[in-house]
Every structure is written in structure tokens, then in C-alpha cells.
Design a protein around this motif. Structure first.
Motif, PDB file in Angstrom:
ATOM      1  N   LYS A  72      38.042  36.295  65.283  1.00 22.45           N
ATOM      2  CA  LYS A  72      38.887  35.616  64.304  1.00 22.45           C
ATOM      3  C   LYS A  72      38.064  34.582  63.521  1.00 22.45           C
ATOM      4  O   LYS A  72      38.190  34.458  62.301  1.00 22.45           O
ATOM      5  N   ARG A 114      35.738  36.133  61.035  1.00 24.14           N
ATOM      6  CA  ARG A 114      36.492  36.493  59.826  1.00 24.14           C
ATOM      7  C   ARG A 114      36.703  35.240  58.968  1.00 24.14           C
ATOM      8  O   ARG A 114      36.570  35.285  57.731  1.00 24.14           O
ATOM      9  N   ASN A 115      36.996  34.128  59.631  1.00 23.91           N
ATOM     10  CA  ASN A 115      37.188  32.881  58.887  1.00 23.91           C
ATOM     11  C   ASN A 115      35.903  32.435  58.189  1.00 23.91           C
ATOM     12  O   ASN A 115      35.938  31.940  57.059  1.00 23.91           O
ATOM     13  N   LEU A 162      35.636  34.511  55.159  1.00 28.17           N
ATOM     14  CA  LEU A 162      36.572  34.075  54.117  1.00 28.17           C
ATOM     15  C   LEU A 162      36.072  32.806  53.419  1.00 28.17           C
ATOM     16  O   LEU A 162      36.161  32.688  52.190  1.00 28.17           O
ATOM     17  N   LEU A 163      35.534  31.894  54.213  1.00 26.49           N
ATOM     18  CA  LEU A 163      35.021  30.638  53.639  1.00 26.49           C
ATOM     19  C   LEU A 163      33.792  30.901  52.757  1.00 26.49           C
ATOM     20  O   LEU A 163      33.607  30.271  51.713  1.00 26.49           O
ATOM     21  N   LYS A 184      34.941  32.443  49.522  1.00 27.28           N
ATOM     22  CA  LYS A 184      35.555  31.391  48.703  1.00 27.28           C
ATOM     23  C   LYS A 184      34.478  30.548  48.020  1.00 27.28           C
ATOM     24  O   LYS A 184      34.554  30.250  46.824  1.00 27.28           O
ATOM     25  N   LYS A 199      33.045  32.453  45.176  1.00 24.70           N
ATOM     26  CA  LYS A 199      33.975  32.491  44.030  1.00 24.70           C
ATOM     27  C   LYS A 199      33.896  31.179  43.249  1.00 24.70           C
ATOM     28  O   LYS A 199      33.886  31.173  42.024  1.00 24.70           O
ATOM     29  N   LEU A 200      33.850  30.086  43.985  1.00 25.67           N
ATOM     30  CA  LEU A 200      33.746  28.776  43.328  1.00 25.67           C
ATOM     31  C   LEU A 200      32.436  28.677  42.554  1.00 25.67           C
ATOM     32  O   LEU A 200      32.392  28.158  41.441  1.00 25.67           O
ATOM     33  N   ILE A 226      42.138  23.393  55.594  1.00 28.48           N
ATOM     34  CA  ILE A 226      41.437  24.476  56.304  1.00 28.48           C
ATOM     35  C   ILE A 226      41.474  24.215  57.810  1.00 28.48           C
ATOM     36  O   ILE A 226      41.721  25.119  58.619  1.00 28.48           O
ATOM     37  N   SER A 285      44.453  25.259  59.570  1.00 28.55           N
ATOM     38  CA  SER A 285      44.721  26.706  59.617  1.00 28.55           C
ATOM     39  C   SER A 285      44.079  27.257  60.889  1.00 28.55           C
ATOM     40  O   SER A 285      43.750  26.501  61.799  1.00 28.55           O
ATOM     41  N   SER A 286      43.879  28.576  60.914  1.00 27.22           N
ATOM     42  CA  SER A 286      43.316  29.169  62.137  1.00 27.22           C
ATOM     43  C   SER A 286      41.810  28.914  62.257  1.00 27.22           C
ATOM     44  O   SER A 286      41.210  29.227  63.286  1.00 27.22           O
ATOM     45  N   ALA A 287      41.201  28.352  61.218  1.00 26.91           N
ATOM     46  CA  ALA A 287      39.747  28.108  61.265  1.00 26.91           C
ATOM     47  C   ALA A 287      39.442  26.850  62.070  1.00 26.91           C
ATOM     48  O   ALA A 287      40.023  25.800  61.807  1.00 26.91           O
ATOM     49  N   LEU A 309      43.415  32.705  55.768  1.00 30.95           N
ATOM     50  CA  LEU A 309      43.010  31.796  56.855  1.00 30.95           C
ATOM     51  C   LEU A 309      44.139  31.640  57.880  1.00 30.95           C
ATOM     52  O   LEU A 309      43.892  31.286  59.033  1.00 30.95           O
ATOM     53  N   GLU A 310      45.368  31.921  57.468  1.00 31.74           N
ATOM     54  CA  GLU A 310      46.498  31.862  58.401  1.00 31.74           C
ATOM     55  C   GLU A 310      46.652  33.176  59.155  1.00 31.74           C
ATOM     56  O   GLU A 310      47.606  33.350  59.917  1.00 31.74           O
TER      57      GLU A 310
END
Lengths: 413, 249
Positions: free
Chosen positions: A2, A5-6, A9-10, A13, A16-17, A253, A256-258, B105-106
Motif C-alpha cells: 500500500k 503505491r502511495n 502516487l506522490l 503528483k 504533474k506539478l 496527505i 490519508s493512508s500514506a 491516497l484514500e
């Protein structure tokens, strides 16, 4: 899983920024390329350009003498016709002025035909070429002496052939000794005329020992600025984490799950991804535009590049955990980059700096990275020779990373 | 009393020796909107930061849906959504990208996150601006996106920290309707605000906090009854009576 994956995702992101920020793209990619183009152009010729040897020749004879005809034949009239390695022959019209110029060190030296050159050649009693030189310039002196000897031996050979032919004719009773002198003078005049109308009075042969060629400045310039700008971008990434803290997205953040490690990993990977894009573009430009040679071990070049990405990213994250505001992150990023880059040999090769500077440079990761690249791309070293640089870079990455982890844990509180 | 979804017990938190939260205990039932009022520096935001696992309490614990903050922070994070007091948005990304990122993230996958993001954008009346950059949005639109992000995922408990600060009546009304709709669907909500009228209209129960402690906790009517006729007394009257009239930093 998990958290991996985080991290992903970070990282996405962050990219993208990065892609949405035109200013960041300019300073991270376009600006460094402009820098590299500029400095590559400036460094052309500094590193081993083939400077052409110039041979100056003058004569003390009055106008119309044989030396005038010889000089007219030898003088380089068009530089473009010169072959690689062939010296340029310059006819100095004023002997006294040339002598003065040597005394004033305006001229390294020159060869001069004596006043009685024509008479000596015609009669065959022999003469000397004068070599006037600045004793401090040993290279030019050696070249002048070499050329003077070449002229003397060419003329001497003609004299020997002349004397041998006349002796043979007398010996075979084809010529009476009384007329031998007149014939000798006629042949000498003929040979001299032939020599002065020929383009090949003196020939220069150039041989290349081994594969010696002018160093491509890109082999030094591209890695140096690549190291500098990758660190620059990483240092600026520090402000991204500070910004996340200030605009409360970090808090969001973290709720969240991170977890914290994923956040740290995400910042590290985001910075590393940006650096990877930078490095890929820089190497592509270096190879395709500047014809860089990846040396005997492209694998080592790639590994050092990856290690440098790791060091710079860890440095960026560490910096982020040490500063409180975006402004201080940017300021420290600029200051550290501008100090560490020249100190670490990004602006000029470390091997041309004094020993003490080379010693101090070793405290910077920049020095180890540029040194590794220089070894591989400038000196043609193999993989094994850059293993120490790789290990030190790995050490820097671990130390910076550990400091970042320890500080971020407490900092988030 | 219904089933307590959030149970907070004796939470303490100090910063540099100064007590920010000084022994707070309360419960919130499932599907309840619980209002937390207090002057600046009362400790409301610190309570929310502790309950959303961003900060660790010095002592005390809480359970969310039966999971302990201390023992099961990951499970707690899966159950809570946070709308921070400040706008926690990426200004250079689009509204949709912001929602999808936080949704993923959730724990949502890409498709789920996009579907939920579009649904929340519709709820906030921002479907047309889905691909617009946040930096181009008005304050009210940003506030609505800030709330929409808190709704992403499968949260059962929402922490809304002053979600209506600085916005126009239309945006505020939209947010109220959204919050009521969420409550009707069974969402548990902890709501902090400085607007007494808001708390009066929205909250089932209210706690007034000052100096890191709860100084009162009851239904809006019950609180008003403490100082007079509930039809004549306002929440502001009881708030000022309990927290004083001195200015706060």
C-alpha cells in the motif's frame, strides 16, 4: 504494498506539478542546456585545440637575390591550402624590424638568409642560415632550427649532385677541367632556378602517433553542468516539501493512508524522477548534438549518473527537513549549489586546480561525481577505476538519506 | 444516545510546555453532527489534528469505529476524512486532478477515484470546472473543492475545520446542504466554526472549548437554557459568557 503505491502516487503528483510549472521546466531543463551550449562554445580551443605552427623567415639580401625567389616559393599564400600539422611559412619583409620584434618578445624567432646567399649558392663556397630566437621559447627555437636544417640540406644536396656530375664528366674525359668551373656555375643556376620555381623546396610530413585528437570540450562541460543543475533542481525540490507543509497539503496527505515513510519516499522519488528526466535530456543533447563519446564504459557513466541522482535527491529531502520556510529553502538551495558546484569541479576541471583545492573538493559529492565522469569521458578510464567514486557517492546518498529520515520523523511532529 | 462512533478519552497535548489540549473527553454518535466552538487558540484544530493521526497526543487515546488511534492509526486513517481550516489544495493542478490524487491516497483505484471525483464535483456545482486549475478558482470554489476532497474515499467520520471561512452565502448554503445530506446518509461529522448561527443550524450537539478544555457540552437548546430562555438567548451569548470578552491571539 500500500505504501509503495502511495510513493508512486506522490511521485506522479510531483511530476504533474513539475510539468505544469513552466518556470521550473525552464530552469531545470532549458536554462542548463543554454548554459552547456554557451560554455561548450567558450571551452572550444581551451582543451587541446590544434594550434598551427608558424615559421617566420626573412632575408638580408638585396632585392632580386635567390632567397627572394626561394621565399616567394615557400611563403604560405592561403591558409586554407595547408594540410593538418603543416606549418605556416610567413615572409618577414623587414629583417631589422623582425630582429627588433624578437628582442621585444613580440616574435618568438625567425630564420634569415644571409646577405651573400645568392653569391655563395652560385659559386658554391657555402654559407649559413641565421636563426634568431627568443631563448625562452624553446618550442619555437627547435622548430626554426629544424626548418633551417631542412633548407640547408636541400641546398646542400643540390650542391653535392652538381659536384658529383661535374667530377664524373671530367673523369670520363667528357669535360675538360678548365671548363668544369663554368659548367658547375651553369648547373647551380639551373638547379636554383628549378628550386625557386618549385612548390616543394621544403616538404613537411606530419605523422600521428596513436589516436591523438583535439579533446571534445563537451566531454567535460556537459557532465560538469549536469552535476551542478541536477543538484540545483534537487535543492529547489526541498522548497516543494516546505510548500506542502505551509499550504497544509502535507497534513492532508498524512491524514490519508500514506504514512510518513511513504511521504518521504514520495518526495525522494519525485525529486529523483525530475533529475532522471534532466539527466536523460542532458546526455541525449550531449551525445546527439555535441557528439560526446561515452568512453570505454558507458555502464559506469550510467551508474554514476544514477548514484548522482540518488545523492542529489537525498540532499534535497534532507534540506527540506532542515528549513522552515519556502524562501529559506530556495535561498539555501541557491547558495549551496553555487558554492558546491565550483568547489566540486563543475565549472572547471579539478585536475587544473591547486592540490589544496582538490583536497577540499573531496568534501562535496559534486567532486566525486565530476571526477568519475572526467575519468571516464576525458581520460578514457574503465569501469574499475571509478568504483571508488561510486562507493563514495553511495555513501553520501546513505548519509543524506538517514539524516532526512531522522529529521523528518521529528519535524512532522 | 446512539452508538458512539468516535470516543475520545483524556487527551493531552503540549507544545513547548504550553498545554494546547488539556484533558479532553467526548463521544460522537454515528450519524451525528458535533460542533466544536471556541475562540482562537482554544485547541480545536489541535484536537482535529490528533484525531486524524497527524499529531500524536502526549497522553490519552481515542477510538474511531472501534480502532484505537495509538494501536491502529492506519485503520483510523481509512475511516476519517479531513477538511482542514486552510485550503489544502495544489493550485497548479486541476480540480479533478486534486480530487483523484487524494482519492487514490484514500485507497480508491483510478477509475473509482475519477467516478467519485465527478460525483463530488457535481455535488459542489463544479462539474463544468473539473479541468480548470485551482489557481483560477474563486475563494468559494476553492472552499467547495477543499470539502469535496475530504469526501473522497470511504470515510465514515468527517472532520470539518471551519469549512465556510471567507465565502459568499451561496457557497456557504451549498456546503450546508452537502453536510446535511452526508449526515442523512449516516456520516458522522465533527464540525468546528466561529459562526454561532452555523453551529445552531447544523449541529446536534455542541462543545465549547477554551484553554484546551471543554467548558460546556450539550445540544444548542440545552446550552442556551443554561443562561436563560432558549428562544431569547443566542449561542453567542452563552459563548461569550463561558469564554469571556477578552481578545485572543
Amino acid at each position: 504494498m500500500k505504501q509503495l503505491r502511495n510513493i508512486w502516487l506522490l511521485t506522479v503528483k510531483d511530476l504533474k506539478l513539475f510539468a505544469s510549472d513552466r518556470g521550473a521546466l525552464f530552469f531545470a531543463i532549458l536554462f542548463p542546456i543554454l548554459f552547456i551550449v554557451l560554455f561548450n562554445y567558450m571551452m572550444t580551443g581551451v582543451m587541446g585545440e590544434d594550434t598551427r605552427l608558424e615559421i617566420n623567415i626573412a632575408t638580408q639580401e638585396p632585392a632580386g637575390g635567390i632567397s627572394y625567389q626561394l621565399l616567394a616559393a615557400m611563403e604560405t599564400k592561403d591558409d586554407a591550402t595547408l594540410k593538418p600539422g603543416e606549418p605556416k611559412i610567413i615572409w618577414l619583409k623587414d629583417y631589422e624590424q623582425a630582429k627588433q620584434d624578437v628582442e621585444n618578445k613580440k616574435l618568438s624567432g625567425f630564420i634569415a638568409f644571409p646577405k651573400d646567399f645568392s653569391e655563395a649558392v652560385m659559386i658554391g663556397y657555402g654559407t649559413s642560415l641565421e636563426v634568431i630566437f627568443n631563448p625562452n621559447n624553446t618550442q619555437a627555437t627547435a622548430a626554426l632550427e629544424g626548418v633551417a636544417q631542412s633548407i640547408a640540406s636541400e641546398l646542400g644536396a643540390a650542391q653535392v649532385v652538381n659536384d658529383a656530375v661535374i667530377s664524373l664528366l671530367v673523369e670520363k674525359d667528357l669535360l675538360s677541367p678548365g671548363t668544369a668551373g663554368d659548367l658547375g656555375q651553369s648547373i647551380r643556376a639551373l638547379l636554383t632556378r628549378q628550386a625557386t620555381t618549385s612548390d616543394v623546396m621544403i616538404t613537411f610530413s606530419t605523422q600521428t602517433a596513436g589516436e591523438v585528437k583535439a579533446e571534445n570540450p563537451a566531454n567535460f562541460v556537459v557532465p560538469g553542468y549536469l552535476v551542478m543543475f541536477v543538484f540545483f533542481t534537487a535543492a529547489f525540490s526541498a522548497s516543494q516539501l516546505v510548500k506542502e507543509r505551509q499550504n497544509h497539503t502535507l497534513e492532508r496527505i498524512l491524514s490519508s493512508s500514506a504514512n510518513r515513510n511513504a511521504v518521504l519516499g514520495g518526495v525522494f522519488c519525485g525529486t529523483a524522477a525530475k533529475s532522471l528526466i534532466q539527466i536523460t535530456i542532458f546526455w541525449a543533447v550531449g551525445i546527439l548534438v555535441f557528439k560526446m563519446d561515452m568512453g570505454v564504459s558507458p555502464l559506469a557513466v550510467i551508474l554514476i549518473s544514477i548514484l548522482m541522482i540518488m545523492v542529489s535527491s537525498a540532499f534535497g529531502v534532507m534540506l527540506a527537513t532542515m528549513v522552515k520556510t519556502e524562501r529559506s529553502a530556495s535561498s539555501i538551495g541557491v547558495i549551496t549549489s553555487l558554492i558546491l558546484a565550483p568547489l566540486g569541479g563543475c565549472w572547471w576541471p579539478l585536475f587544473i586546480t591547486p592540490k589544496w583545492m582538490q583536497f577540499i573538493a573531496k568534501i562535496t559529492p559534486h567532486a566525486w561525481a565530476t571526477n568519475g565522469f572526467n575519468k571516464l569521458l576525458v581520460f578514457g578510464s574503465d569501469f574499475d577505476s571509478v568504483v571508488p567514486e561510486m562507493l563514495v557517492l553511495l555513501g553520501f546518498a546513505i548519509v543524506f538519506g538517514l539524516i532526512a529520515i531522522l529529521r523528518f520523523k521529528t519535524d512532522a511532529e | 444516545m446512539g452508538e458512539a462512533f468516535l470516543a475520545v478519552k483524556d487527551i493531552y497535548k503540549s507544545f513547548n510546555g504550553q498545554k494546547a489540549v488539556n484533558g479532553v473527553s467526548f463521544t460522537i454518535d454515528k450519524g451525528e453532527i458535533f460542533g466544536l466552538l471556541g475562540p482562537n487558540g482554544a485547541g480545536k484544530t489541535t484536537v482535529i489534528r490528533i484525531l486524524s493521526t497527524v499529531l500524536a497526543a502526549d497522553t490519552g487515546d481515542a477510538t474511531v469505529g472501534g480502532y484505537s488511534l495509538r494501536k491502529n492509526p492506519a485503520e483510523v486513517r481509512d475511516l476519517v476524512g479531513v477538511c482542514p481550516q486552510d485550503l489544502a489544495l495544489y493550485e497548479d493542478l486541476s480540480a479533478l486532478d486534486n480530487l483523484i490524487f487524494f482519492g487514490q491516497l484514500e485507497g480508491l483505484n483510478g477509475r473509482e477515484a475519477k467516478a467519485q471525483a465527478m460525483s463530488h464535483l457535481a455535488l459542489m456545482g463544479l462539474t463544468e470546472r473539473a479541468k480548470g486549475k485551482i489557481s483560477k478558482f474563486s475563494g468559494g470554489m476553492k472552499r467547495r473543492i477543499n470539502l469535496a476532497i475530504a469526501l473522497m474515499g470511504n470515510s465514515k467520520l468527517l472532520f470539518l475545520d471551519e469549512p465556510t471561512v471567507g465565502i459568499d452565502p451561496q457557497s456557504r448554503n451549498n456546503i450546508f446542504e452537502t453536510i446535511r445530506g452526508l449526515r442523512d446518509k449516516g456520516m458522522t461529522i465533527l464540525y468546528t466554526t466561529h459562526y454561532m448561527e452555523e453551529a445552531n443550524r447544523l449541529c446536534d450537539r455542541i462543545a465549547i472549548m477554551d484553554g484546551g478544555k471543554f467548558v460546556a457540552m450539550d445540544t444548542p437548546q440545552g446550552l442556551k437554557r443554561q443562561i436563560g430562555d432558549p428562544d431569547k438567548v443566542t449561542l453567542e451569548d452563552i459563548f461569550l459568557k463561558l469564554t469571556g470578552r477578552s481578545l485572543r491571539d
